[in-house]
Motif scaffolding. Structure first.
Motif, PDB file in Angstrom:
ATOM      1  N   UNK A 123       0.778  -1.467   0.137  1.00  0.00           N
ATOM      2  CA  UNK A 123       0.086  -0.381   0.042  1.00  0.00           C
ATOM      3  C   UNK A 123       1.158   1.377   0.245  1.00  0.00           C
ATOM      4  N   UNK A 124       0.697   2.478  -0.432  1.00  0.00           N
ATOM      5  CA  UNK A 124       0.788   3.515  -0.332  1.00  0.00           C
ATOM      6  C   UNK A 124       1.132   4.291   0.364  1.00  0.00           C
ATOM      7  N   UNK A 125      -0.144   3.513   1.500  1.00  0.00           N
ATOM      8  CA  UNK A 125      -0.466   4.311   3.026  1.00  0.00           C
ATOM      9  C   UNK A 125      -0.798   3.150   4.018  1.00  0.00           C
ATOM     10  N   UNK A 174       6.048   0.048   0.665  1.00  0.00           N
ATOM     11  CA  UNK A 174       5.582   0.323  -0.571  1.00  0.00           C
ATOM     12  C   UNK A 174       5.215   1.286  -0.349  1.00  0.00           C
ATOM     13  N   UNK A 175       5.078   2.117   1.402  1.00  0.00           N
ATOM     14  CA  UNK A 175       4.831   2.772   2.343  1.00  0.00           C
ATOM     15  C   UNK A 175       5.202   4.439   1.519  1.00  0.00           C
ATOM     16  N   UNK A 190       6.569  -0.940  16.707  1.00  0.00           N
ATOM     17  CA  UNK A 190       7.396  -1.671  16.021  1.00  0.00           C
ATOM     18  C   UNK A 190       7.633  -2.038  14.820  1.00  0.00           C
ATOM     19  N   UNK A 191       6.389  -1.876  13.954  1.00  0.00           N
ATOM     20  CA  UNK A 191       5.728  -2.213  12.678  1.00  0.00           C
ATOM     21  C   UNK A 191       7.211  -2.254  11.775  1.00  0.00           C
ATOM     22  N   UNK A 192       7.464  -3.299  11.299  1.00  0.00           N
ATOM     23  CA  UNK A 192       8.191  -3.544  10.059  1.00  0.00           C
ATOM     24  C   UNK A 192       7.799  -2.728   8.529  1.00  0.00           C
ATOM     25  N   UNK A 193       8.839  -1.452   8.615  1.00  0.00           N
ATOM     26  CA  UNK A 193       7.188  -0.686   6.967  1.00  0.00           C
ATOM     27  C   UNK A 193       8.604  -0.625   6.124  1.00  0.00           C
ATOM     28  N   UNK A 243      -0.848   8.030  -5.228  1.00  0.00           N
ATOM     29  CA  UNK A 243       0.605   9.024  -4.463  1.00  0.00           C
ATOM     30  C   UNK A 243       1.833   9.133  -5.484  1.00  0.00           C
ATOM     31  N   UNK A 244       2.561  10.148  -5.493  1.00  0.00           N
ATOM     32  CA  UNK A 244       3.042  10.110  -7.064  1.00  0.00           C
ATOM     33  C   UNK A 244       4.895   9.218  -5.984  1.00  0.00           C
TER      34      UNK A 244
END
Length: 300
Positions: A123-125, A174-175, A190-193, A243-244
Motif C-alpha cells: 500500500x502507499x498508506x 511501498x509506504x 515496532x512495525x516493519x515498514x 500518491x506519486x
C-alpha cells in the motif's frame, strides 16, 4: 501456489472512502476476465457474488471522525463470516474491493483460523489511523490499526475477538504517505515498514526476501492485503488516493511472483479499484495480472 480451489467474494464497499466509484471495483475486476484467467491456470474457481453494502446516500454518516461507522461494522461482520466459511471449506478466499476498510472484515474472517497469522500490507498508506488521529474520518485509513487492536471498539472487535494479528507478524511495503499519528503507532509497536526509500535503496527483490522471511517465521498462514494505490499512479490510475512515486507495474509482478514461489500466501484481497477514475479499465486489468502472478503465472 498449489492448486487449492479459489472462492471469489466481491465487496462493493465505498463507505470508508471519500470519493465515489470504488464500489464498482469488484465488477471491474470481474470484467477484466478474472475467473477465466485463473481457470486457464488450472484452478477451480467459484464466484460467491457480492456482500450487500448500502449506498452512502441511504444511511446516516454518523460522527465525522468515524464516518459510516455502524454500516461499515455491519457489512464487515457479513464479510468476515463469508470469508471464514470459505476457509472452513478448504478453499482460498480471494476478496475484491472496494475501499480498504473491508480489510477489517477479511482479516477477521481469516485470522480466527490461524494461531499466528502473517500479514503483508502492500500500500502507499499505512492505514494505521484511528478515530482520534485521522485527518479525514474516513475508515479506509484505519483497517490495519483495527486489525492490530487499535481504534474504536466496534472496529477492533469485528468477529468478536481482538487483535487479529501481532505487530511482529506484519510487514508494510511501498509506504510513502503516513500521518503523524500513524508514524507514532508504527514506532511504538515496532512495525516493519518498507517505505519507498527502502524499495529504492535496496531494490524490491531484497525487500520481498526480507518481508517474506518476517511473515514466514513462526506463522501458520499469511494474508495479502494489496491496495492498488501501492503502485505508481502511472500504472494504476484508477484509485481514490493516488500518491506519486510508487512501485512500478513490473516490480509489482516480481513481488507477487516471489509471494507465489514462497507458497506462504493463504488468503488475499485486492482493493481500491475505482473505475470512474480509471482509463479503459486499466487498473482492474492490472489487478487481474497481479492476481495471476500470485497464482503462479510466469512468462516462461
Amino acid at each position: 501456489m498449489n492448486k487449492q480451489p479459489i472462492s471469489v467474494i466481491g465487496m462493493p464497499m465505498d463507505l470508508g472512502q471519500g470519493r465515489r466509484g470504488v464500489d464498482m471495483g469488484p465488477s471491474a475486476i470481474r470484467y477484466a476476465k478474472l475467473q477465466s484467467t485463473l481457470e486457464a491456470l488450472g484452478f477451480d474457481v467459484e464466484d460467491l457474488g457480492n456482500i450487500e453494502v448500502p449506498s452512502p446516500e441511504s444511511i446516516d454518516i454518523g460522527e465525522n471522525h468515524l464516518k459510516f461507522l455502524s454500516a461499515i461494522c455491519d457489512v464487515n461482520e457479513h464479510l468476515a463470516k463469508a470469508v471464514s466459511n470459505v476457509v472452513e471449506r478448504k478453499r482460498f478466499p480471494l476478496v475484491l474491493g472496494g475501499d480498504h476498510s473491508m480489510a477489517i472484515g477479511t482479516i477477521a474472517g481469516v485470522a480466527k483460523h490461524y494461531e499466528n497469522l502473517g500479514l503483508i500490507w502492500y500500500d502507499a498508506h499505512g492505514d494505521l489511523n484511528t478515530g482520534d488521529t485521522s485527518p479525514s474520518g474516513n475508515i479506509h485509513g484505519m483497517p490495519l490499526a483495527a486489525s492490530l487492536g487499535f481504534g474504536h471498539p466496534s472496529l477492533v472487535n469485528i468477529g468478536n475477538y481482538s487483535p487479529k494479528v501481532k505487530p511482529g507478524n506484519v510487514v508494510l511495503i511501498g509506504i510513502r504517505e503516513l500521518d503523524k499519528g500513524e508514524q507514532e503507532i508504527a514506532r511504538e509497536i515496532g512495525l516493519k515498514v518498507f517505505t519507498m526509500h527502502e524499495v529504492d535503496r535496496l531494490g524490491l527483490a531484497r525487500v520481498m526476501e526480507e518481508a517474506l522471511s518476517i511473515v514466514g517465521t513462526g506463522t501458520d498462514g499469511v494474508h495479502l492485503s494489496l491496495d492498488l494505490d501501492g503502485l505508481d499512479p502511472k500504472d494504476a490510475p484508477g484509485v481514490g488516493t493516488p500518491v506519486a512515486g510508487g512501485i512500478t507495474y513490473r516490480e509489482s509482478h516480481l513481488a507477487l511472483e516471489m509471494m507465489s514461489e514462497s507458497k506462504l500466501i493463504t488468503s488475499a484481497e485486492f482493493v481500491e479499484v475505482n473505475p470512474i477514475l480509471d482509463r479503459e479499465n486499466m487498473t482492474a486489468e492490472v489487478a487481474v495480472a497481479l492476481i495471476s502472478s500470485l497464482f503462479g503465472k510466469k512468462i516462461l
